[in-house]
Design a protein around this motif. Structure first.
Motif, PDB file in Angstrom:
ATOM      1  N   SER A  86       2.021  12.909  -4.606  1.00  0.00           N
ATOM      2  CA  SER A  86       1.893  12.041  -6.101  1.00  0.00           C
ATOM      3  C   SER A  86       0.314  12.033  -5.840  1.00  0.00           C
ATOM      4  O   SER A  86      -0.202  12.256  -5.581  1.00  0.00           O
ATOM      5  CB  SER A  86       2.280  10.103  -5.854  1.00  0.00           C
TER       6      SER A  86
ATOM      7  N   ASN B 155      -2.349  10.300  -8.131  1.00  0.00           N
ATOM      8  CA  ASN B 155      -3.233   9.637  -8.082  1.00  0.00           C
ATOM      9  C   ASN B 155      -4.066   9.485  -6.630  1.00  0.00           C
ATOM     10  O   ASN B 155      -4.721   9.964  -6.236  1.00  0.00           O
ATOM     11  CB  ASN B 155      -3.654   8.230  -8.586  1.00  0.00           C
TER      12      ASN B 155
ATOM     13  N   LYS C 262      -7.640  10.323  -4.716  1.00  0.00           N
ATOM     14  CA  LYS C 262      -7.897   8.703  -3.899  1.00  0.00           C
ATOM     15  C   LYS C 262      -8.949   9.185  -2.130  1.00  0.00           C
ATOM     16  O   LYS C 262      -9.743   8.380  -1.959  1.00  0.00           O
ATOM     17  CB  LYS C 262      -7.050   7.230  -3.959  1.00  0.00           C
TER      18      LYS C 262
ATOM     19  N   ASN D 179       3.886   6.229  -1.219  1.00  0.00           N
ATOM     20  CA  ASN D 179       3.356   7.939  -1.534  1.00  0.00           C
ATOM     21  C   ASN D 179       1.914   8.355  -0.912  1.00  0.00           C
ATOM     22  O   ASN D 179       2.230   9.263  -1.030  1.00  0.00           O
ATOM     23  CB  ASN D 179       3.042   7.895  -3.607  1.00  0.00           C
TER      24      ASN D 179
ATOM     25  N   GLY E 145      -2.551   2.260   0.927  1.00  0.00           N
ATOM     26  CA  GLY E 145      -2.595   2.421  -0.760  1.00  0.00           C
ATOM     27  C   GLY E 145      -4.165   3.074  -0.909  1.00  0.00           C
ATOM     28  O   GLY E 145      -4.876   3.526  -2.328  1.00  0.00           O
TER      29      GLY E 145
ATOM     30  N   ALA F 230      -1.113   2.396 -14.771  1.00  0.00           N
ATOM     31  CA  ALA F 230      -0.588   1.492 -13.278  1.00  0.00           C
ATOM     32  C   ALA F 230      -1.572   0.916 -12.206  1.00  0.00           C
ATOM     33  O   ALA F 230      -1.824   1.253 -11.682  1.00  0.00           O
ATOM     34  CB  ALA F 230       0.778   1.876 -13.060  1.00  0.00           C
ATOM     35  N   VAL F 231      -1.277  -0.089 -11.437  1.00  0.00           N
ATOM     36  CA  VAL F 231      -2.172  -0.905 -10.947  1.00  0.00           C
ATOM     37  C   VAL F 231      -1.076  -1.599  -9.280  1.00  0.00           C
ATOM     38  O   VAL F 231      -0.281  -2.412 -10.149  1.00  0.00           O
ATOM     39  CB  VAL F 231      -2.622  -1.811 -11.711  1.00  0.00           C
ATOM     40  N   GLY F 232      -1.572  -0.792  -8.334  1.00  0.00           N
ATOM     41  CA  GLY F 232      -1.341  -1.536  -7.070  1.00  0.00           C
ATOM     42  C   GLY F 232      -1.937  -2.021  -6.519  1.00  0.00           C
ATOM     43  O   GLY F 232      -2.376  -3.428  -6.677  1.00  0.00           O
ATOM     44  N   THR F 233      -2.522  -1.238  -5.755  1.00  0.00           N
ATOM     45  CA  THR F 233      -4.115  -1.548  -5.083  1.00  0.00           C
ATOM     46  C   THR F 233      -5.618  -2.040  -6.059  1.00  0.00           C
ATOM     47  O   THR F 233      -6.118  -2.292  -5.735  1.00  0.00           O
ATOM     48  CB  THR F 233      -5.005  -0.408  -4.209  1.00  0.00           C
ATOM     49  N   GLY F 234      -5.306  -1.891  -7.267  1.00  0.00           N
ATOM     50  CA  GLY F 234      -7.001  -1.274  -7.859  1.00  0.00           C
ATOM     51  C   GLY F 234      -7.380  -1.000  -7.638  1.00  0.00           C
ATOM     52  O   GLY F 234      -8.532  -0.104  -8.706  1.00  0.00           O
ATOM     53  N   THR F 235      -6.980   0.717  -6.746  1.00  0.00           N
ATOM     54  CA  THR F 235      -8.569   1.910  -6.775  1.00  0.00           C
ATOM     55  C   THR F 235      -8.569   2.415  -7.441  1.00  0.00           C
ATOM     56  O   THR F 235      -9.568   2.614  -8.237  1.00  0.00           O
ATOM     57  CB  THR F 235      -8.243   2.384  -5.249  1.00  0.00           C
TER      58      THR F 235
ATOM     59  N   ASP G  15       8.017   7.745 -12.337  1.00  0.00           N
ATOM     60  CA  ASP G  15       8.455   6.929 -11.457  1.00  0.00           C
ATOM     61  C   ASP G  15       9.266   5.025 -11.801  1.00  0.00           C
ATOM     62  O   ASP G  15       8.429   4.660 -12.815  1.00  0.00           O
ATOM     63  CB  ASP G  15       8.031   6.578 -10.209  1.00  0.00           C
TER      64      ASP G  15
ATOM     65  N   TYR H 121       5.601   2.393 -10.395  1.00  0.00           N
ATOM     66  CA  TYR H 121       4.494   2.391 -11.432  1.00  0.00           C
ATOM     67  C   TYR H 121       4.388   3.205 -12.462  1.00  0.00           C
ATOM     68  O   TYR H 121       4.288   2.107 -13.488  1.00  0.00           O
ATOM     69  CB  TYR H 121       3.739   3.554 -10.428  1.00  0.00           C
TER      70      TYR H 121
ATOM     71  N   SER I  35       0.273   8.836 -12.702  1.00  0.00           N
ATOM     72  CA  SER I  35      -0.057   8.594 -11.538  1.00  0.00           C
ATOM     73  C   SER I  35       0.964   9.806 -10.573  1.00  0.00           C
ATOM     74  O   SER I  35       0.677   9.638  -9.378  1.00  0.00           O
ATOM     75  CB  SER I  35      -0.285   7.424 -11.285  1.00  0.00           C
ATOM     76  N   GLY I  36       1.347  10.018 -10.666  1.00  0.00           N
ATOM     77  CA  GLY I  36       2.875  11.105 -10.196  1.00  0.00           C
ATOM     78  C   GLY I  36       4.138   9.773  -9.238  1.00  0.00           C
ATOM     79  O   GLY I  36       4.702   9.447  -9.806  1.00  0.00           O
ATOM     80  N   GLY I  37       4.262  10.339  -8.434  1.00  0.00           N
ATOM     81  CA  GLY I  37       5.269   8.715  -7.399  1.00  0.00           C
ATOM     82  C   GLY I  37       6.197   9.100  -7.327  1.00  0.00           C
ATOM     83  O   GLY I  37       7.726   8.487  -7.344  1.00  0.00           O
TER      84      GLY I  37
HETATM   85  C1  LIG Z   1      -0.484   4.210  -5.825  1.00  0.00           C
HETATM   86  C2  LIG Z   1       0.085   4.597  -7.022  1.00  0.00           C
HETATM   87  C3  LIG Z   1      -0.204   3.592  -7.663  1.00  0.00           C
HETATM   88  C4  LIG Z   1      -1.408   2.348  -7.906  1.00  0.00           C
HETATM   89  O1  LIG Z   1      -2.343   3.109  -7.652  1.00  0.00           O
HETATM   90  P1  LIG Z   1      -3.779   1.512  -6.688  1.00  0.00           P
HETATM   91  O2  LIG Z   1      -5.274   3.105  -6.468  1.00  0.00           O
HETATM   92  O3  LIG Z   1      -3.409   1.358  -5.750  1.00  0.00           O
HETATM   93  O4  LIG Z   1      -3.226   0.961  -7.234  1.00  0.00           O
HETATM   94  C5  LIG Z   1      -0.135   3.856  -9.192  1.00  0.00           C
HETATM   95  N1  LIG Z   1       1.238   5.141  -9.460  1.00  0.00           N
HETATM   96  C6  LIG Z   1       1.242   5.968  -8.721  1.00  0.00           C
HETATM   97  C7  LIG Z   1       2.558   7.111  -8.913  1.00  0.00           C
HETATM   98  C8  LIG Z   1       1.311   5.602  -6.945  1.00  0.00           C
HETATM   99  O5  LIG Z   1       2.034   6.139  -6.384  1.00  0.00           O
END
Ligand SMILES: *Cc1c(COP(=O)(O)O)cnc(C)c1O
Length: 300
Positions: A39, A41, A45, A70, A142, A170-175, A253, A256, A284-286
């Motif tokens: 993926s 992003n 990271k 991912n 993440g 999109a925001v998961g961990t915010g990194t 996907d 996200y 950001s893929g996924g």
């Molecule tokens: C992990 C991910 C995110 C979120 O990234 P964070 O840095 O964790 O917020 C967004 N999009 C995709 C496709 C991811 O795999």
């Protein structure tokens, strides 16, 4: 990694008709085109963690994730490319058959250890690893952390910043969002769409990755488009993703980027963005995570 196609990354302008009427332009940064499984992003990271592990002479990297993560498969690929051993500490009991994500990680040389949900939450290291733990380089779930955000900041090298008023992700961990804030200009606003339900630590966790100067930049996290929570979805979201694919040719996907594209579309319709806005959405893929859906739900 030789099979990663950075040259494929493009910025696609998609502005549907209803945007043009409002004098709003929308483009998508296609990090999904780097590789079908690894993926977009996650690669960015990870890069400074990998460099750090190599500089410290570590032979193994370990990290945490779920069966469809991912981050797990991207870590396996990045370690494989750099000839570092990789370990995945996986949330939950081992299932009778591994997910395609974990099979892929394994085929890239990752060793998998399954831990109970409670051990996982406490970030406990499996007993089998405790003797060797001091030789292992650990990366947070993440890729959360300053190095992750600094890596994500290099995403900005892939587009021409001055063309955009808003960068949306999109925001998961915010990194990733923290990285995009780091690299944003003072006249831009970074908007994150949370894919988690009621995660009110996310804001603080994102801000923790910023310097004092970066904290003064314009950004915020919207919490209205989680569709029930992490990896949850509704038929409305799936229908949107199919329509979005039909009109733009861009797959998304459901965890996200589907939620991101839905949110931005909705925010444009409801006049959140002022006329004249030039919006860049980060794809950001996924896409590999869509394999957890029933076949046929998505048309791509
Ligand atoms: C992990 C991910 C995110 C979120 O990234 P964070 O840095 O964790 O917020 C967004 N999009 C995709 C496709 C991811 O795999």
């Amino acid at each position: 990694m030789s099979s990663l196609q950075f040259d494929n990354i493009s910025v696609d302008e998609i502005s549907p008709g209803f945007c043009r009427e409002k004098d709003i332009a929308v483009s998508v940064l296609r990090l999904d085109k780097i590789h079908p499984v690894i993926s977009g992003n996650k690669w960015f990271k990870l890069k400074y963690y990998i460099a750090d592990a190599l500089a410290l002479g570590k032979k193994t990297i370990a990290t945490f994730g779920g069966a469809w993560s991912n981050h797990i498969v991207a870590t396996a690929a990045a370690c494989n490319e750099n000839n570092i051993g990789s370990i995945g500490i996986i949330r939950g009991e081992e299932a009778a058959s591994l997910s395609p994500t974990l099979l892929m990680a394994q085929s890239l040389g990752m060793k998998l250890y399954f831990t109970s949900r409670s051990d996982y939450q406490k970030k406990n290291i499996p007993d089998a690893l405790s003797d060797s733990a001091k030789n292992i380089y650990f990366i947070n779930e993440g890729g959360y952390g300053i190095k992750g955000a600094e890596g994500a900041a290099t995403i900005a090298g892939l587009f021409s910043a001055k063309q955009y008023t808003h960068i949306c992700c999109a925001v998961g961990t915010g990194t990733m969002m923290a990285g995009l804030i780091k690299s944003s200009t003072l006249s831009q606003e970074v908007i994150g769409i949370s894919v988690l339900k009621n995660n009110h630590e996310q804001q603080a966790e994102t801000i923790n990755l910023l310097t004092n100067d970066e904290k003064l930049k314009k950004f915020f996290i919207n919490h209205e488009y989680h569709f029930g929570g992490y990896a949850k979805y509704t038929q409305d979201l799936i229908d949107f993703m199919n329509d979005f694919y039909k009109t733009t040719g861009i797959p998304s996907d459901f965890v996200y980027t589907g939620k991101l594209f839905y949110a931005v579309n909705d925010l444009i319709r409801t006049n959140f963005f002022p006329s004249g806005s030039r919006i860049l959405m980060i794809h950001s893929g996924g896409l590999q995570g869509n394999q957890s859906l029933k076949p046929g739900m998505l048309i791509f």
